[in-house]
Design a protein around this motif. Structure first.
Motif, PDB file in Angstrom:
ATOM      1  N   PRO A 151       0.809  -1.226   0.000  1.00 59.47           N
ATOM      2  CA  PRO A 151       0.000   0.000   0.000  1.00 59.47           C
ATOM      3  C   PRO A 151       0.836   1.267   0.000  1.00 59.47           C
ATOM      4  N   ASN A 152       0.207   2.351  -0.435  1.00 62.17           N
ATOM      5  CA  ASN A 152       0.846   3.657  -0.315  1.00 62.17           C
ATOM      6  C   ASN A 152       1.071   3.965   1.162  1.00 62.17           C
ATOM      7  N   ALA A 153       2.191   4.605   1.452  1.00 57.16           N
ATOM      8  CA  ALA A 153       2.585   4.823   2.844  1.00 57.16           C
ATOM      9  C   ALA A 153       1.977   6.089   3.427  1.00 57.16           C
ATOM     10  N   ALA A 154       1.716   6.033   4.711  1.00 57.28           N
ATOM     11  CA  ALA A 154       1.337   7.234   5.448  1.00 57.28           C
ATOM     12  C   ALA A 154       2.572   8.114   5.620  1.00 57.28           C
ATOM     13  N   PRO A 155       2.384   9.421   5.771  1.00 54.14           N
ATOM     14  CA  PRO A 155       3.540  10.314   5.915  1.00 54.14           C
ATOM     15  C   PRO A 155       4.305  10.048   7.197  1.00 54.14           C
ATOM     16  N   ALA A 156       5.636  10.071   7.091  1.00 51.87           N
ATOM     17  CA  ALA A 156       6.470   9.858   8.283  1.00 51.87           C
ATOM     18  C   ALA A 156       6.557  11.131   9.120  1.00 51.87           C
ATOM     19  N   ARG A 157       6.551  12.280   8.441  1.00 46.22           N
ATOM     20  CA  ARG A 157       6.664  13.561   9.149  1.00 46.22           C
ATOM     21  C   ARG A 157       5.284  14.181   9.257  1.00 46.22           C
TER      22      ARG A 157
ATOM     23  N   ARG B 147     -23.584  29.320  -7.399  1.00 42.91           N
ATOM     24  CA  ARG B 147     -24.987  28.925  -7.606  1.00 42.91           C
ATOM     25  C   ARG B 147     -25.599  28.373  -6.323  1.00 42.91           C
ATOM     26  N   ALA B 148     -24.799  27.607  -5.557  1.00 38.21           N
ATOM     27  CA  ALA B 148     -25.320  26.993  -4.333  1.00 38.21           C
ATOM     28  C   ALA B 148     -25.379  27.973  -3.165  1.00 38.21           C
ATOM     29  N   GLY B 149     -24.699  29.117  -3.291  1.00 41.86           N
ATOM     30  CA  GLY B 149     -24.708  30.112  -2.232  1.00 41.86           C
ATOM     31  C   GLY B 149     -23.986  29.671  -0.967  1.00 41.86           C
ATOM     32  N   VAL B 150     -22.890  28.919  -1.132  1.00 42.27           N
ATOM     33  CA  VAL B 150     -22.158  28.418   0.041  1.00 42.27           C
ATOM     34  C   VAL B 150     -20.749  29.010   0.131  1.00 42.27           C
ATOM     35  N   GLY B 151     -20.525  30.102  -0.586  1.00 43.14           N
ATOM     36  CA  GLY B 151     -19.194  30.698  -0.609  1.00 43.14           C
ATOM     37  C   GLY B 151     -18.686  31.128   0.749  1.00 43.14           C
ATOM     38  N   ASP B 152     -19.582  31.432   1.682  1.00 46.78           N
ATOM     39  CA  ASP B 152     -19.152  31.864   3.010  1.00 46.78           C
ATOM     40  C   ASP B 152     -18.706  30.694   3.878  1.00 46.78           C
ATOM     41  N   ARG B 153     -18.966  29.452   3.425  1.00 45.81           N
ATOM     42  CA  ARG B 153     -18.589  28.276   4.212  1.00 45.81           C
ATOM     43  C   ARG B 153     -17.620  27.363   3.468  1.00 45.81           C
ATOM     44  N   LEU B 154     -17.064  27.846   2.376  1.00 40.33           N
ATOM     45  CA  LEU B 154     -16.154  27.016   1.584  1.00 40.33           C
ATOM     46  C   LEU B 154     -14.899  27.806   1.255  1.00 40.33           C
ATOM     47  N   ARG B 155     -13.760  27.327   1.723  1.00 45.15           N
ATOM     48  CA  ARG B 155     -12.471  27.980   1.467  1.00 45.15           C
ATOM     49  C   ARG B 155     -11.741  27.246   0.349  1.00 45.15           C
ATOM     50  N   MET B 156     -11.463  27.935  -0.748  1.00 40.50           N
ATOM     51  CA  MET B 156     -10.662  27.380  -1.836  1.00 40.50           C
ATOM     52  C   MET B 156      -9.227  27.852  -1.625  1.00 40.50           C
ATOM     53  N   ARG B 157      -8.367  26.981  -1.120  1.00 38.82           N
ATOM     54  CA  ARG B 157      -7.010  27.377  -0.764  1.00 38.82           C
ATOM     55  C   ARG B 157      -6.009  27.211  -1.904  1.00 38.82           C
ATOM     56  N   GLY B 158      -6.394  26.523  -2.964  1.00 36.91           N
ATOM     57  CA  GLY B 158      -5.456  26.282  -4.061  1.00 36.91           C
ATOM     58  C   GLY B 158      -4.404  25.256  -3.672  1.00 36.91           C
ATOM     59  N   GLY B 159      -3.376  25.144  -4.509  1.00 37.74           N
ATOM     60  CA  GLY B 159      -2.299  24.209  -4.219  1.00 37.74           C
ATOM     61  C   GLY B 159      -1.441  24.708  -3.071  1.00 37.74           C
ATOM     62  N   VAL B 160      -1.217  23.871  -2.077  1.00 38.70           N
ATOM     63  CA  VAL B 160      -0.402  24.237  -0.915  1.00 38.70           C
ATOM     64  C   VAL B 160       0.635  23.142  -0.682  1.00 38.70           C
ATOM     65  N   PRO B 161       1.730  23.446   0.024  1.00 37.33           N
ATOM     66  CA  PRO B 161       2.740  22.420   0.320  1.00 37.33           C
ATOM     67  C   PRO B 161       2.148  21.248   1.096  1.00 37.33           C
ATOM     68  N   ARG B 162       2.781  20.088   0.949  1.00 33.49           N
ATOM     69  CA  ARG B 162       2.261  18.880   1.596  1.00 33.49           C
ATOM     70  C   ARG B 162       2.176  19.048   3.109  1.00 33.49           C
ATOM     71  N   ALA B 163       3.140  19.742   3.711  1.00 31.38           N
ATOM     72  CA  ALA B 163       3.120  19.929   5.166  1.00 31.38           C
ATOM     73  C   ALA B 163       1.848  20.653   5.597  1.00 31.38           C
TER      74      ALA B 163
END
Length: 379
Positions: free
Chosen positions: A180-186, A251-267
């Motif tokens: 299986p794929n491994a869980a992160p060590a750090r 359209r769903a009107g949920v923008g106040d409860r949904l954060r689009m953070r984009g690509g971020v570092p794995r940490a």
């Protein structure tokens, strides 16, 4: 244990992100720590990071014919002086460069013929259907090339029993081993409460991390979020569907409860996965998704679809909830159940990390090393 010379080959490498980009350096570090002699040949962009072994990076920006010839020449030269090649990419080129000279272990995370056909617009988003369909001549040619390449491997490592069953249906399939794929060590050192304070989470929360592509079905998450009014959702990642998802949010009107953070570092991804109450993975198909591996190993349950290799990670009542694919109502119901039952959520958090112990990175790397040494000793 006899020291071996091992060439690690990868089609993706840091600073790129993703499972293969994390796995190849991880296994290289492990092999070095065990006294083996390691070199790496990879595709990617410029990197300033230093590694404790020879690393050659082939530019990913050149035209495809140039990249193919350059890789063949480099692989031919690099593989001539090693005992075994561990390939997590470049399968066809590795097969051609090493044929009858150096044994190869291939690590597959998906059907390489489907990936190529999908990029070329020759196949839709369902690799399961792709495997069983006859397809047009170009698709048949891609499948034949895949089969010929895989047949040259002394062993093929796959992360799930689901993918193993798929590989075994290919013509000329080699010996298949499930690791299986491994869980992160750090992992984040801060407590969950500390992370929630720092990240600004003060209520029920869910997280998705991955590529924003059609198969991930973020549209279902947006629709389900509309039906669970107290829940906040964090989306980590980028991709071709970002514009469509943002339109669906409006359209769903949920923008106040949904954060689009984009690509971020794995940490940072790991911080969000540890801090949020649960993760969501409503994909139409998956093999052995890193999101589910990482979330459960951090003690965060997952709501995932009952497809592909997800049930090998997400066990109902232990590490999360399984729902049918394509069902926004079932997703909303599962989300509401966890939001409305802190006791059930706490019980899942207590049990899912223990259920993921077999995904320990050291254990996974040792098993991979054993396969490499076994293949090298037979050569």
């Amino acid at each position: 244990m006899k020291s071996r010379a091992i060439l690690v080959v990868s089609g993706i490498w840091p600073p790129e992100v993703g499972g293969p980009a994390s796995h190849a350096p991880s296994i290289a570090r492990h092999l070095i720590s065990r006294g083996h002699r390691v070199a790496a040949l990879v595709s990617g962009g410029p990197t300033t990071q230093r590694f404790e072994y020879p690393l050659r990076v082939l530019s990913a920006d050149r035209p495809l014919p140039v990249r193919m010839i350059e890789a063949l020449v480099a692989l031919r030269k690099a593989s001539a002086s090693v005992d075994v090649v561990y390939a997590t990419g470049f399968y066809h080129r590795v097969a051609l460069a090493t044929h009858r000279r150096t044994p190869v272990v291939m690590k597959l995370s998906q059907d390489p013929a489907w990936e190529r056909a999908h990029r070329l617009g020759l196949a839709g988003g369902d690799p399961e259907r792709f495997t069983t369909s006859r397809g047009a001549t170009p698709v048949a040619a891609l499948k034949l090339a895949r089969d010929l390449a895989i047949a040259t491997a002394a062993a093929v490592i796959v992360p799930s029993a689901y993918l193993a069953r798929t590989v075994e249906r290919w013509r000329g399939s080699s010996r298949t081993v499930v690791i299986p794929n491994a869980a992160p060590a750090r992992v984040p050192s801060e407590s969950r409460a500390e992370l929630r304070r720092r990240l600004g989470i003060d209520g029920p929360s869910a997280v998705f991390a991955g590529r924003l592509v059609p198969a991930k079905r973020l549209d279902l998450v947006v629709e389900a979020l509309r039906r669970v009014p107290r829940l906040e959702l964090v989306v980590l990642g980028d991709g071709s569907e970002r514009g469509a998802i943002e339109a669906a949010i409006a359209r769903a009107g949920v923008g106040d409860r949904l954060r689009m953070r984009g690509g971020v570092p794995r940490a940072e991804v790991l911080e969000w996965l540890k801090a949020c109450d649960f993760a969501v993975l409503p994909s139409d198909w998956e093999n052995h998704p890193h999101l589910a591996v990482e979330a459960t190993s951090l003690g965060t349950p997952v709501i995932g679809t009952d497809v592909g290799g997800i049930p090998e990670i997400v066990v109902p009542g232990v590490s999360g909830v399984l729902i049918p694919p394509g069902d926004a109502e079932a997703l909303a119901s599962a989300m509401q159940e966890l939001v409305g039952s802190p006791e059930a959520l706490a019980s899942l958090r207590d049990s899912c990390a223990a259920a993921a112990r077999h995904l320990d990175e050291q254990e996974v790397n040792v098993r991979t090393e054993q396969i490499l040494l076994e293949v090298a000793s037979r050569a």
